[in-house]
Write an enzyme that holds these catalytic residues in place. Structure first.
Site, PDB file in Angstrom:
ATOM      1  N   HIS A 270      92.191  44.204 120.629  1.00 42.50           N
ATOM      2  CA  HIS A 270      92.405  43.031 120.062  1.00 42.50           C
ATOM      3  C   HIS A 270      91.342  42.435 119.099  1.00 42.50           C
ATOM      4  O   HIS A 270      90.134  42.888 119.260  1.00 42.50           O
ATOM      5  CB  HIS A 270      92.260  41.852 121.582  1.00 42.50           C
ATOM      6  CG  HIS A 270      93.044  40.643 121.072  1.00 42.50           C
ATOM      7  ND1 HIS A 270      92.346  39.676 120.468  1.00 42.50           N
ATOM      8  CD2 HIS A 270      94.222  40.156 121.337  1.00 42.50           C
ATOM      9  CE1 HIS A 270      92.930  38.374 120.175  1.00 42.50           C
ATOM     10  NE2 HIS A 270      94.505  38.909 120.852  1.00 42.50           N
ATOM     11  N   ASP A 321     100.120  41.866 125.761  1.00 44.58           N
ATOM     12  CA  ASP A 321     101.148  42.872 125.586  1.00 44.58           C
ATOM     13  C   ASP A 321     101.303  43.948 126.500  1.00 44.58           C
ATOM     14  O   ASP A 321     102.300  44.513 126.879  1.00 44.58           O
ATOM     15  CB  ASP A 321     101.337  43.264 124.358  1.00 44.58           C
ATOM     16  CG  ASP A 321     101.670  42.132 123.159  1.00 44.58           C
ATOM     17  OD1 ASP A 321     102.748  41.411 123.612  1.00 44.58           O
ATOM     18  OD2 ASP A 321     101.339  42.112 122.056  1.00 44.58           O
TER      19      ASP A 321
HETATM   20  N1  COA Z   1      94.689  52.355 120.040  1.00 40.22           N
HETATM   21  C1  COA Z   1      93.876  53.344 119.606  1.00 40.22           C
HETATM   22  N2  COA Z   1      92.802  52.777 118.715  1.00 40.22           N
HETATM   23  C2  COA Z   1      92.622  51.479 118.658  1.00 40.22           C
HETATM   24  C3  COA Z   1      93.457  50.560 119.148  1.00 40.22           C
HETATM   25  C4  COA Z   1      94.599  51.174 119.806  1.00 40.22           C
HETATM   26  N3  COA Z   1      95.248  50.211 120.552  1.00 40.22           N
HETATM   27  N4  COA Z   1      93.024  49.453 118.670  1.00 40.22           N
HETATM   28  C5  COA Z   1      91.907  49.654 117.761  1.00 40.22           C
HETATM   29  N5  COA Z   1      91.672  50.600 117.770  1.00 40.22           N
HETATM   30  C6  COA Z   1      90.668  51.441 117.074  1.00 40.22           C
HETATM   31  C7  COA Z   1      91.069  51.597 115.617  1.00 40.22           C
HETATM   32  O1  COA Z   1      91.617  52.971 115.290  1.00 40.22           O
HETATM   33  C8  COA Z   1      89.818  51.526 115.120  1.00 40.22           C
HETATM   34  O2  COA Z   1      89.119  52.726 115.057  1.00 40.22           O
HETATM   35  P1  COA Z   1      88.125  53.289 113.908  1.00 40.22           P
HETATM   36  O3  COA Z   1      87.110  52.228 113.656  1.00 40.22           O
HETATM   37  O4  COA Z   1      87.446  54.829 114.415  1.00 40.22           O
HETATM   38  O5  COA Z   1      89.104  53.358 112.808  1.00 40.22           O
HETATM   39  C9  COA Z   1      89.007  50.392 115.778  1.00 40.22           C
HETATM   40  O6  COA Z   1      89.589  50.531 117.008  1.00 40.22           O
HETATM   41  C10 COA Z   1      89.309  49.020 115.105  1.00 40.22           C
HETATM   42  O7  COA Z   1      90.454  48.851 114.984  1.00 40.22           O
HETATM   43  P2  COA Z   1      91.421  47.832 114.240  1.00 40.22           P
HETATM   44  O8  COA Z   1      92.685  48.118 113.996  1.00 40.22           O
HETATM   45  O9  COA Z   1      90.273  47.762 112.727  1.00 40.22           O
HETATM   46  O10 COA Z   1      91.106  46.469 114.924  1.00 40.22           O
HETATM   47  P3  COA Z   1      91.922  45.150 114.403  1.00 40.22           P
HETATM   48  O11 COA Z   1      90.884  44.081 114.841  1.00 40.22           O
HETATM   49  O12 COA Z   1      92.172  45.186 113.057  1.00 40.22           O
HETATM   50  O13 COA Z   1      93.352  45.176 115.021  1.00 40.22           O
HETATM   51  C11 COA Z   1      94.687  45.191 116.878  1.00 40.22           C
HETATM   52  C12 COA Z   1      93.521  44.577 116.351  1.00 40.22           C
HETATM   53  C13 COA Z   1      95.282  44.537 117.996  1.00 40.22           C
HETATM   54  C14 COA Z   1      95.774  44.822 116.061  1.00 40.22           C
HETATM   55  C15 COA Z   1      94.755  46.679 117.185  1.00 40.22           C
HETATM   56  O14 COA Z   1      93.876  46.817 118.443  1.00 40.22           O
HETATM   57  C16 COA Z   1      95.908  47.301 117.491  1.00 40.22           C
HETATM   58  O15 COA Z   1      96.577  47.764 116.468  1.00 40.22           O
HETATM   59  N6  COA Z   1      96.418  47.153 118.886  1.00 40.22           N
HETATM   60  C17 COA Z   1      97.475  47.872 119.235  1.00 40.22           C
HETATM   61  C18 COA Z   1      98.698  47.040 118.886  1.00 40.22           C
HETATM   62  C19 COA Z   1      98.709  45.750 119.914  1.00 40.22           C
HETATM   63  O16 COA Z   1      98.585  45.859 120.998  1.00 40.22           O
HETATM   64  N7  COA Z   1      98.931  44.488 119.368  1.00 40.22           N
HETATM   65  C20 COA Z   1      98.964  43.357 120.171  1.00 40.22           C
HETATM   66  C21 COA Z   1      98.068  42.605 119.778  1.00 40.22           C
HETATM   67  S1  COA Z   1      97.861  41.022 120.637  1.00 40.22           S
END
Ligand code: COA
Length: 379
Positions: A270, A321
């Protein structure tokens, strides 16, 4: 931030916050997140989930206070009276393609179309905005279930005006009397999803509202943003992932392979919660109870295994979710309706944000840092 000049082109040279992380874009009094505590209008989500109804929460979000008994009764009556879809509108809805169309795409189109049947769609008076907010919230659930009826060649079922939004979700989906316990759990799910500070879809709604566009347009923007798998679309992806993994035995290998391939595990992580999403905690307990009741406890066991692996390997925790997927599955809801359900609840929060935006409006207009070519000329 000062602008630099190259070849006469003004270039913004301030720092970039990718994904606007850490940017505070507006003040808000709707919901707050402090560490692992989520509050709507000052009440914790745990308190609301345990003691309130979705209708009470919607009233709270819109009015900044809980309703009295009489106010709640009249608000429920107002919602109930607006749940049904107009016969002409239904005829047009039936012409929207459903084959190979995602329900969220259909819902986006249907909501846009709803504006054409709302005589106050362009009326920007506060009174009309409130009436439209009631209509949009009341009809969103009926739209979601009507999609499922239409795609299966079934007649649309009229909602029962004296029943709750949660009850009518199951009633208009199946045409059979829903189990009272499931209605209660679903009502809790609606509460948990109603608002979440400046999330992607609420921000999209506010951006559209900030140009003084109309309410339906702002809601269509929000639905479009919620559709994506990084936002509301994740709950559907979670159940698909569990079904692909298939068994408890496959869990660890599958997740480790996904992480090795730099794939994202849906429902995990998140932007704001780094120590855990309080909604996930409530949904986890519900998932345990409901999967057991359905006789399919292995989905819950698999979920907890993934939860543990993700904490161990990435330090990431489940979001709203993750466990809602097995909750909805256990309720017998079609998988691709999971995200539309999110919309049917979150519409109440989007509307709060739109109304709040208009109370102190300034158009959203950030800058982009120029990284393109300069000084080109036509010969
Ligand atoms: N699975 C695997 N790795 C994850 C992850 C996940 N669900 N969520 C974050 N990471 C990792 C990223 O790959 C990144 O790693 P890195 O620094 O080695 O590249 C790091 O954690 C930061 O992730 P990032 O995508 O930049 O975080 P964000 O704050 O931009 O995104 C979300 C937040 C929620 C979009 C992200 O955690 C995600 O895509 N989760 C899955 C989708 C989801 O469940 N969305 C519903 C949100 S309520």
């Amino acid at each position: 931030m000062a602008a630099a000049s190259t070849s006469g082109v003004e270039i913004y040279d301030g720092a970039i916050d990718r994904g606007l992380e850490g940017v505070v874009a507006c003040s808000t009094g709707i919901s707050s997140i402090v560490d692992t505590t989520l509050c709507y209008r000052g009440y914790t989500i745990e308190d609301l989930a345990a003691k309130a109804s979705f209708e009470q929460v919607v009233y709270l979000l819109w009015n900044d206070r809980l309703p009295t008994t009489d106010e709640l009764a009249s608000f429920k009556k107002e919602l109930g009276a607006n749940m049904a879809l107009d016969a002409n509108f239904i005829n047009v809805l039936k012409t929207i393609p459903t084959k190979n169309v995602h329900p969220m795409a259909w819902l986006r189109t249907a909501t846009s179309l709803l504006a054409h049947y709302d005589s106050e769609a362009q009326d920007m008076s506060p009174e009309a905005q409130k009436r439209k907010a009631v209509r949009l919230t009341a009809k969103m659930t009926t739209l979601v279930t009507s999609f499922d009826r239409i795609r299966n060649g079934r007649e649309i079922i009229a909602p029962k005006a004296d029943k709750s939004v949660a009850y009518n979700f199951f009633w208009t989906l199946t045409g059979t009397e829903p189990d009272a316990e499931i209605v209660k759990d679903f009502d809790t799910c609606l509460i948990l999803h109603a608002d979440h500070e400046l999330n992607c879809s609420a921000f999209a709604a506010r951006v559209t509202a900030s140009s003084l566009s109309d309410m339906h347009s702002a809601i269509v923007s929000a639905i479009s943003a919620l559709k994506g798998p990084l936002h509301g679309g994740a709950n559907e992806q979670v159940i698909k992932m569990l079904q692909t993994i298939g068994s408890i035995e496959n869990c660890k290998t599958w997740i480790v392979r996904a992480l090795d391939n730099k794939e994202k595990v849906m429902g995990i992580g998140h932007r704001v919660y780094k120590n855990g999403d309080p909604r996930a905690k409530i949904l986890r307990a519900m998932s345990e109870r409901l999967t057991k009741k359905k006789g399919e406890a292995h989905w819950y066991t698999m979920s907890t295994m993934i939860d543990d692996i993700m904490q161990e390997k990435k330090g990431l925790l489940p979001n709203v979710d993750f466990y809602s997927a097995t909750v909805y599955y256990s309720m017998g809801i079609p998988t691709d309706l999971f995200t539309p359900i999110f919309a049917a609840s979150r519409v109440s929060g989007w509307l709060s944000h739109i109304l709040e935006q208009w109370q102190n409006n300034r158009i959203y207009r950030p800058r982009g840092k120029w990284v393109g070519k300069n000084g080109l000329k036509l010969s």
